[in-house]
Design a protein around this motif. Structure first.
Motif, PDB file in Angstrom:
ATOM      1  N   GLU A  91       0.725  -1.236   0.057  1.00 59.27           N
ATOM      2  CA  GLU A  91      -0.259   0.080   0.129  1.00 59.27           C
ATOM      3  C   GLU A  91       0.945   1.165  -0.012  1.00 59.27           C
ATOM      4  O   GLU A  91       2.001   1.489   0.673  1.00 59.27           O
ATOM      5  CB  GLU A  91      -0.968  -0.062   1.214  1.00 59.27           C
ATOM      6  CG  GLU A  91      -1.894  -0.962   0.883  1.00 59.27           C
ATOM      7  CD  GLU A  91      -3.072  -0.743   2.191  1.00 59.27           C
ATOM      8  OE1 GLU A  91      -3.308   0.349   2.426  1.00 59.27           O
ATOM      9  OE2 GLU A  91      -3.662  -1.886   2.622  1.00 59.27           O
ATOM     10  N   LEU A 135      -6.381  -7.467  -3.697  1.00 64.82           N
ATOM     11  CA  LEU A 135      -6.116  -6.049  -3.548  1.00 64.82           C
ATOM     12  C   LEU A 135      -7.454  -5.453  -3.050  1.00 64.82           C
ATOM     13  O   LEU A 135      -8.482  -6.031  -2.972  1.00 64.82           O
ATOM     14  CB  LEU A 135      -5.736  -5.415  -4.747  1.00 64.82           C
ATOM     15  CG  LEU A 135      -4.534  -5.774  -5.474  1.00 64.82           C
ATOM     16  CD1 LEU A 135      -4.167  -5.075  -6.701  1.00 64.82           C
ATOM     17  CD2 LEU A 135      -3.429  -5.855  -4.586  1.00 64.82           C
ATOM     18  N   LYS A 136      -7.262  -4.336  -2.133  1.00 65.95           N
ATOM     19  CA  LYS A 136      -8.388  -3.561  -1.574  1.00 65.95           C
ATOM     20  C   LYS A 136      -8.914  -2.537  -2.646  1.00 65.95           C
ATOM     21  O   LYS A 136      -8.431  -1.989  -3.335  1.00 65.95           O
ATOM     22  CB  LYS A 136      -7.953  -2.861  -0.428  1.00 65.95           C
ATOM     23  CG  LYS A 136      -7.511  -3.509   0.723  1.00 65.95           C
ATOM     24  CD  LYS A 136      -6.957  -2.625   1.774  1.00 65.95           C
ATOM     25  CE  LYS A 136      -6.418  -3.367   3.124  1.00 65.95           C
ATOM     26  NZ  LYS A 136      -6.039  -2.663   4.109  1.00 65.95           N
ATOM     27  N   THR A 139      -8.062   1.725  -3.551  1.00 66.12           N
ATOM     28  CA  THR A 139      -6.900   1.757  -2.803  1.00 66.12           C
ATOM     29  C   THR A 139      -5.610   2.114  -3.702  1.00 66.12           C
ATOM     30  O   THR A 139      -5.114   1.430  -4.583  1.00 66.12           O
ATOM     31  CB  THR A 139      -6.574   0.419  -1.933  1.00 66.12           C
ATOM     32  OG1 THR A 139      -7.860   0.252  -1.069  1.00 66.12           O
ATOM     33  CG2 THR A 139      -5.215   0.747  -0.940  1.00 66.12           C
ATOM     34  N   ARG A 140      -4.619   3.007  -3.111  1.00 62.44           N
ATOM     35  CA  ARG A 140      -3.431   3.292  -3.907  1.00 62.44           C
ATOM     36  C   ARG A 140      -2.186   2.584  -3.435  1.00 62.44           C
ATOM     37  O   ARG A 140      -2.019   2.125  -2.230  1.00 62.44           O
ATOM     38  CB  ARG A 140      -2.983   4.726  -3.771  1.00 62.44           C
ATOM     39  CG  ARG A 140      -1.732   5.149  -4.309  1.00 62.44           C
ATOM     40  CD  ARG A 140      -1.739   6.730  -4.355  1.00 62.44           C
ATOM     41  NE  ARG A 140      -0.446   7.253  -4.871  1.00 62.44           N
ATOM     42  CZ  ARG A 140      -0.442   8.396  -5.498  1.00 62.44           C
ATOM     43  NH1 ARG A 140      -1.517   9.208  -5.315  1.00 62.44           N
ATOM     44  NH2 ARG A 140       1.025   8.796  -6.015  1.00 62.44           N
ATOM     45  N   TYR A 141      -1.651   1.817  -4.462  1.00 63.68           N
ATOM     46  CA  TYR A 141      -0.415   0.713  -4.130  1.00 63.68           C
ATOM     47  C   TYR A 141       0.933   1.283  -4.864  1.00 63.68           C
ATOM     48  O   TYR A 141       0.671   2.136  -5.911  1.00 63.68           O
ATOM     49  CB  TYR A 141      -0.730  -0.522  -4.692  1.00 63.68           C
ATOM     50  CG  TYR A 141      -2.011  -1.311  -4.039  1.00 63.68           C
ATOM     51  CD1 TYR A 141      -1.524  -2.109  -2.858  1.00 63.68           C
ATOM     52  CD2 TYR A 141      -3.215  -1.135  -4.245  1.00 63.68           C
ATOM     53  CE1 TYR A 141      -2.428  -2.742  -1.958  1.00 63.68           C
ATOM     54  CE2 TYR A 141      -4.133  -2.082  -3.524  1.00 63.68           C
ATOM     55  CZ  TYR A 141      -3.762  -2.655  -2.361  1.00 63.68           C
ATOM     56  OH  TYR A 141      -4.598  -3.340  -1.508  1.00 63.68           O
ATOM     57  N   THR A 142       1.758   0.836  -4.155  1.00 63.34           N
ATOM     58  CA  THR A 142       3.187   1.296  -4.956  1.00 63.34           C
ATOM     59  C   THR A 142       3.845  -0.296  -5.428  1.00 63.34           C
ATOM     60  O   THR A 142       3.701  -1.107  -4.496  1.00 63.34           O
ATOM     61  CB  THR A 142       3.925   1.907  -3.792  1.00 63.34           C
ATOM     62  OG1 THR A 142       3.640   3.097  -3.540  1.00 63.34           O
ATOM     63  CG2 THR A 142       5.307   2.278  -4.680  1.00 63.34           C
ATOM     64  N   TYR A 143       4.234  -0.311  -6.560  1.00 60.52           N
ATOM     65  CA  TYR A 143       4.917  -1.535  -6.926  1.00 60.52           C
ATOM     66  C   TYR A 143       6.218  -1.364  -7.719  1.00 60.52           C
ATOM     67  O   TYR A 143       6.410   0.048  -7.984  1.00 60.52           O
ATOM     68  CB  TYR A 143       4.016  -2.247  -7.822  1.00 60.52           C
ATOM     69  CG  TYR A 143       3.928  -1.863  -9.117  1.00 60.52           C
ATOM     70  CD1 TYR A 143       4.550  -2.424 -10.596  1.00 60.52           C
ATOM     71  CD2 TYR A 143       3.002  -0.555  -9.619  1.00 60.52           C
ATOM     72  CE1 TYR A 143       4.493  -1.803 -11.707  1.00 60.52           C
ATOM     73  CE2 TYR A 143       2.918  -0.022 -10.885  1.00 60.52           C
ATOM     74  CZ  TYR A 143       3.666  -0.614 -11.855  1.00 60.52           C
ATOM     75  OH  TYR A 143       3.817  -0.315 -13.275  1.00 60.52           O
ATOM     76  N   ASP A 156       2.954   3.937  -8.701  1.00 60.39           N
ATOM     77  CA  ASP A 156       1.757   3.954  -8.205  1.00 60.39           C
ATOM     78  C   ASP A 156       0.599   3.677  -8.919  1.00 60.39           C
ATOM     79  O   ASP A 156       0.759   4.118 -10.239  1.00 60.39           O
ATOM     80  CB  ASP A 156       1.520   5.250  -7.258  1.00 60.39           C
ATOM     81  CG  ASP A 156       2.379   5.265  -5.908  1.00 60.39           C
ATOM     82  OD1 ASP A 156       3.230   4.569  -5.932  1.00 60.39           O
ATOM     83  OD2 ASP A 156       2.123   6.338  -5.108  1.00 60.39           O
ATOM     84  N   THR A 158      -3.741   3.087  -8.589  1.00 59.93           N
ATOM     85  CA  THR A 158      -5.014   3.012  -7.670  1.00 59.93           C
ATOM     86  C   THR A 158      -5.850   1.867  -8.173  1.00 59.93           C
ATOM     87  O   THR A 158      -6.453   2.022  -9.570  1.00 59.93           O
ATOM     88  CB  THR A 158      -5.760   4.322  -7.309  1.00 59.93           C
ATOM     89  OG1 THR A 158      -4.828   5.363  -6.801  1.00 59.93           O
ATOM     90  CG2 THR A 158      -6.744   4.010  -6.404  1.00 59.93           C
ATOM     91  N   THR A 159      -6.485   1.003  -7.248  1.00 54.83           N
ATOM     92  CA  THR A 159      -7.433  -0.266  -7.753  1.00 54.83           C
ATOM     93  C   THR A 159      -8.797   0.603  -7.829  1.00 54.83           C
ATOM     94  O   THR A 159      -9.170   1.765  -7.566  1.00 54.83           O
ATOM     95  CB  THR A 159      -7.744  -0.908  -6.697  1.00 54.83           C
ATOM     96  OG1 THR A 159      -7.689  -0.429  -5.388  1.00 54.83           O
ATOM     97  CG2 THR A 159      -6.384  -1.931  -6.477  1.00 54.83           C
TER      98      THR A 159
END
Length: 559
Positions: A91, A135-136, A139-143, A156, A158-159
């Motif tokens: 996240e 994933l939620k 929600t913003r994720y970093t990969y 980043d 966001t789903t």
């Protein structure tokens, strides 16, 4: 959405260029003179070197899944083995670098596929795909992706939200030509105007030569970091075919395998449901193949008939109504257009004709500025242009062209809200070209209204233009905001029906009739009884005045 949208219309952006003297450019006190005319030009840097892969990941791109609120695919290119290709995700933290993620925050995911593509530049390009699951929503994720040692930058995304939520997406017609020179500024300007966009739709012909490593490298370079953080929804054009589908297509674009089931159509025909919009991609390159066209048509009708989403966007390469030359796609028009109209598709986004054209069926016309049919759009983002044909293919098949443009590069921004969809096309320099607003209620009823700077003129319809004193008259108009208050007037014009003036600028009297509220579709309908003392042969107009429009009806003559 978290960031405000830029409103329409955008004013012309005038670049202010500082003049440079003919002698030399001064930088830090040094005079940099032009190279001597006799100096030999340096050799072009070899494409094999410019686009050669390395262990450092490049060509990152987000690919949507069947469940964009809970999963995400990422594809990239790198010299890595199937055993080492992997990704890390967490996240989105407030900081990285010297700030280490909390223990257990980072999840490692091994690549689900690693596919080498042989190129004509003397090496193979290997594409890796990872799928993040569990994933939620929203929600913003970093990969990052890599091989465990050599990593990409942290990026980043966001789903999608679990249900409807307003969002924006961008649409491009053919990039195809001048990908390394003219296309990047279009992509960058579009992202500058819609940095919060959640998806990018490409209507085919992303490149010119289906299996050109150099051109695919240029296309990814044109998009740059944008592709790694915005979902890509692309369909192939005819230039993605050369003796079959490009060998790059499926390794680069592993779209959901939810199409008709024919192996030939795998990951070229698919659908994605995203926050209240059903995106449907079709492959019009097989329009001469009766079997594959029939399979797509049946599949398309099933998706349209059983659609829980309020909005529907269909994209394919060859237009229903061609804008240029002698082009014509009768199989596309005969098999798909009736379904688009029957099931109320909102946008048909197309390419192929290297010009801009937007219109609708003539039978859907409701007023001078409003219709209730499918909006068919053809556009181009690349530097190759074709001439317009005057709309012959439209008018010859029961449609009408509302806006067109040639010798221009464009990008389109679509803003999706609960009850309206706003579409705007801009030129490569950011100037406004075309726009319209689709309003839709929960029953599926729809109006499509032009976004015009001057909301004046004869746009009110009346149920009769020859009346008797005391008779009932109904006036109808479109293009209002939902719930907008509109004042209704009866104007007695100067002269007779033959020389009656226009609107409220040339009248003998103005009588207030009443105030009406526009409905959720921006439609106003008002019935009232004409005065009993109207003079014979006198002429009138209905005049509607509101905060957004000042419009009139045709001349009404008293019998």
């Amino acid at each position: 959405m978290n960031e405000p949208r830029k409103s329409w219309p955008i004013r012309s952006r005038q670049a202010k260029l500082a003049s440079i003297g003919a002698g030399a450019l001064l930088v830090g006190g040094l005079a940099l003179a032009p190279a001597a005319i006799s100096a030999a030009a340096p050799p072009k840097y070899p494409a094999a070197e410019a686009h050669k892969p390395s262990p450092i990941p490049d060509r990152l791109i987000l690919i949507p899944t069947n469940t964009p609120a809970a999963s995400q695919r990422v594809t990239w290119r790198a010299e890595a083995t199937a055993e080492t290709a992997q990704a890390q995700i967490l996240e989105a933290p407030r900081a990285l670098g010297e700030v280490a993620p909390a223990a257990g925050a980072v999840t490692n995911v091994m690549a689900m596929a690693s596919v080498p593509v042989n190129t004509t530049l003397g090496y193979a390009s290997t594409y890796h795909t990872v799928e993040f699951v569990g994933l939620k929503p929203n929600t913003r994720y970093t990969y990052r992706v890599g091989d465990g040692t050599n990593w990409s930058a942290w990026t980043d995304f966001t789903t999608a939200a679990a249900g409807f939520q307003p969002f924006s997406f961008i649409y491009y017609g053919d990039a195809q030509n001048y990908i390394d020179s003219a296309v990047p500024r279009v992509f960058r300007q579009a992202f500058a105007d819609r940095p919060q966009a959640k998806a990018i739709v490409n209507a085919g012909d992303l490149i010119d030569s289906a299996n050109s490593e150099e051109q695919w490298g240029q296309w990814f370079q044109a998009g740059g970091f944008i592709d790694g953080q915005v979902n890509n929804i692309s369909i192939p054009g005819n230039h993605e075919y050369s003796g079959g589908l490009s060998t790059f297509w499926r390794p680069q674009f592993p779209y959901p395998d939810n199409g008709p089931g024919n192996p030939e159509l795998k990951q070229t025909v698919y659908s994605v449901d995203y926050q209240g919009v059903r995106f449907i991609g079709l492959d019009s390159n097989v329009q001469s193949n009766a079997t594959l066209m029939a399979a797509q048509t049946t599949w398309l009708e099933g998706l349209l008939k059983n659609n829980p989403n309020k909005w529907t966007v269909v994209t394919f390469h060859h237009p229903v109504y061609s804008t240029t030359g002698t082009r014509n796609n009768p199989n596309v028009r005969a098999q798909w257009a009736p379904l688009l109209e029957k099931y109320g598709v909102d946008l048909a986004l197309q390419g192929h004709d290297h010009s801009y054209g937007r219109g609708n069926l003539k039978s859907a016309r409701q007023s001078a500025t409003t219709h209730n049919g499918v909006s068919y759009v053809v556009s181009v983002s690349g530097g190759k242009m074709y001439d317009l044909n005057g709309g012959v293919n439209w008018t010859g098949n029961g449609a009408e062209v509302i806006s067109s443009s040639e010798n221009t590069q464009l990008y389109q921004m679509i803003d999706v809200d609960k009850d309206q969809l706003r579409f705007e096309a801009r030129y490569a320099n950011g100037e406004h070209h075309d726009g319209f607003l689709i309003r839709k209620n929960d029953a599926g009823e729809r109006t499509v209204t032009e976004l015009v700077a001057d909301n004046t003129g004869e746009q009110v319809t009346v149920d009769k233009t020859s009346v008797e004193p005391g008779e009932q008259l109904t006036a109808t108009a479109f293009g209002y905001d939902s719930g907008e208050k509109v004042k209704v007037y009866l104007l007695r014009t100067k002269g007779t029906a033959a020389n009656a003036g226009d609107g409220d600028r040339d009248y003998d009297s103005r009588t207030y009739v009443g105030t009406q509220t526009a409905d959720a579709l921006g439609k106003l309908s008002y019935s009232f009884k004409l005065p009993a003392d109207l003079d014979k042969d006198s002429t009138y107009r209905v005049y509607l005045e509101s905060a957004t429009q000042k419009i009139t009806s045709p001349v009404i003559t008293v019998k």
